[in-house]
Design a protein around this motif. Structure first.
Motif, PDB file in Angstrom:
ATOM      1  N   LYS A 220      89.294   8.259   0.726  1.00  0.00           N
ATOM      2  CA  LYS A 220      87.859   8.061   0.943  1.00  0.00           C
ATOM      3  C   LYS A 220      87.291   9.127   1.867  1.00  0.00           C
ATOM      4  O   LYS A 220      86.139   9.541   1.728  1.00  0.00           O
TER       5      LYS A 220
ATOM      6  N   LYS B 226      84.401  11.574   0.709  1.00  0.00           N
ATOM      7  CA  LYS B 226      83.177  11.714   1.512  1.00  0.00           C
ATOM      8  C   LYS B 226      82.839  13.183   1.698  1.00  0.00           C
ATOM      9  O   LYS B 226      81.665  13.586   1.595  1.00  0.00           O
TER      10      LYS B 226
ATOM     11  N   ASP C 114      81.339  14.436  -1.433  1.00  0.00           N
ATOM     12  CA  ASP C 114      79.972  13.936  -1.589  1.00  0.00           C
ATOM     13  C   ASP C 114      78.997  14.731  -0.730  1.00  0.00           C
ATOM     14  O   ASP C 114      77.883  15.052  -1.168  1.00  0.00           O
TER      15      ASP C 114
END
Length: 454
Positions: free
Chosen positions: A49, A53, A56
């Motif tokens: 994650k 991130k 993103d």
């Protein structure tokens, strides 16, 4: 040393079970041979994650002109991105050690082996350990395919790249495969996903799966379904793959194998007990008991779905049962599933096709994020919320979501299902505006021909 409870494995099921045991007054110990937090915290849920991130953020900055913001010479350092993800994992692992100490849980570091008669041998430990109750929480590892050459990546290697590969083949289109596909695609690798089944993400609702495939492909990910990897060889610094539906061999700089996991049942002394193995998993009853008196098992080592939150829930329920407390039976239809790719995917309950196969008459409501004010304002309006209800009773049968932020929305439907809510409770609930969560309300209204904003 004698304990009331010893837990073998300190992953998300094991360490939670140990803490719960200590809370209930048991003299508790946990044995871990590698890292506190298990695969999930160290090489799974958490560090991936952190990597996603970063991807993103990179994507958002590249598209910042849409928001009237100019960013020039945007670049990234994959080594620093990986370093941050490792620091996140290390911080949380230390946090677990603190929690164990806070709750007076004794930690043994080493490989545990059941020796029968409530006794456990721990390699590298001089202590003789026995326990009234033992919980096996040894988790699972990446499943390996026969015939693959050396040098390919599994999840651990895939989240520790020293450089970004120009091209990459990902075998398997489940949650792990599509998260890595999304990650490497965002950073600029040419990504190909190979799936032996006819659809990707085959555990998800078929409509959501189709939407996901179309969106992934629009972002440049090549997806090949209904095909097999016939051979894979290393030729110099490249991998040469023969795929059943392609005449010529295709070369890739790297290959990730993401075809699921297999339970860690080897070398833990099962042969010294009456524990039964069924389809490769430790067999338990509804109370997590094995055939060996006083020995229990939880998490990935017992059955899919292979989810950290399932293991944690089972750990608490198992210990509560040992303590004589009332335990609510685990219902797998109440376990939410989340995929943290871009776009995100989340679901709970059964799919539309599963409901129909069960002979249920259903009402289905959908609300697209393209009609959501919050999604449009955020600049990411791809996605949909799909709600499935029993047409006769209004029972919530399932919820299926795709789009930005849906992994943070699915819990509300899980809570509603656990409270045995119907469409009426969702319709009468006031959802805040503007939020993505309003889409759950709107999809519910749509299922009963009461939609306002579509």
């Amino acid at each position: 040393m004698k304990f009331d409870l010893v837990v073998i494995g300190a992953g998300p099921g094991g360490y939670v079970a140990a803490i719960r045991g200590a809370q209930l007054g048991m003299k508790t110990a946990v044995i871990e041979k590698e890292h506190l937090g298990g695969v999930c915290l160290n090489f799974g849920c958490i560090p991936t994650k952190a990597l996603l991130k970063a991807a993103d953020i990179y994507k958002t900055i590249k598209n910042s002109e849409e928001f009237g913001i100019s960013c020039k010479d945007v670049s990234f350092d994959i080594k620093k991105i990986v370093e941050r993800s490792r620091n996140v994992a290390q911080k949380l692992s230390k946090g677990i050690e603190f929690l164990l100490q806070k709750n007076n849980v004794t930690l043994f570091k080493g490989h545990a082996t059941l020796s029968g008669n409530s006794k456990i041998d721990v390699k590298n430990s001089s202590e003789n350990i026995s326990a009234k109750n033992i919980i096996i929480a040894t988790g699972a590892r990446a499943r390996k395919l026969d015939g693959l050459c050396e040098g390919i990546w599994y999840y651990k290697e895939a989240m520790l790249p020293s450089k970004l590969p120009e091209s990459i083949l990902i075998i398997g289109s489940g949650a792990i495969g599509m998260e890595f596909a999304s990650l490497y695609n965002e950073f600029g690798s040419n990504v190909t996903v190979l799936e032996v089944c006819d659809t990707i993400l085959r555990t998800e609702d078929e409509e959501i799966s189709r939407m996901a495939r179309k969106e992934f492909e629009s972002r440049g990910i090549k997806i090949i379904t209904g095909a097999k990897l016939e051979s894979l060889t290393k030729e110099g610094d490249k991998f040469s793959a023969k795929i059943s539906c392609i005449k010529e061999k295709v070369t890739f700089e790297n290959v990730i194998c993401a075809v699921g996991v297999q339970p860690n049942i080897e070398n833990i002394g099962i042969e010294n007990t009456k524990i039964e193995i069924l389809d490769g998993y430790i067999k338990t009853n509804d109370n997590f008991e094995t055939r060996e008196k006083g020995v229990y098992a939880i998490g990935d080592v017992t059955s899919p779905p292979w989810l950290a939150h399932k293991a944690s829930h089972e750990g608490i329920a198992c210990v509560d049962g040992i303590s004589g407390l009332s335990v609510h039976k685990l219902d797998k239809n109440m376990i939410p599933a989340c995929i943290y790719s871009n776009p995100q995917i989340a679901s709970v309950g059964i799919s539309e096709n599963e409901a129909k196969k069960l002979g249920l008459k259903v009402k289905v409501g959908k609300f697209p994020f393209s009609a959501s004010g919050k999604a449009i304002a955020m600049g990411d309006d791809f996605g949909i919320i799909k709600m499935i209800f029993d047409a006769n009773t209004g029972e919530i049968l399932g919820a299926h979501m795709i789009g930005n932020g849906v992994t943070e929305l699915i819990h509300s439907v899980t809570v509603a299902k656990s409270l045995e809510s119907t469409e009426k409770e969702l319709m009468n609930s006031i959802f805040p505006h503007p939020t993505l969560s309003e889409s759950i309300h709107e999809a519910t209204l749509a299922a009963f021909n009461r939609a306002i904003h579509i």
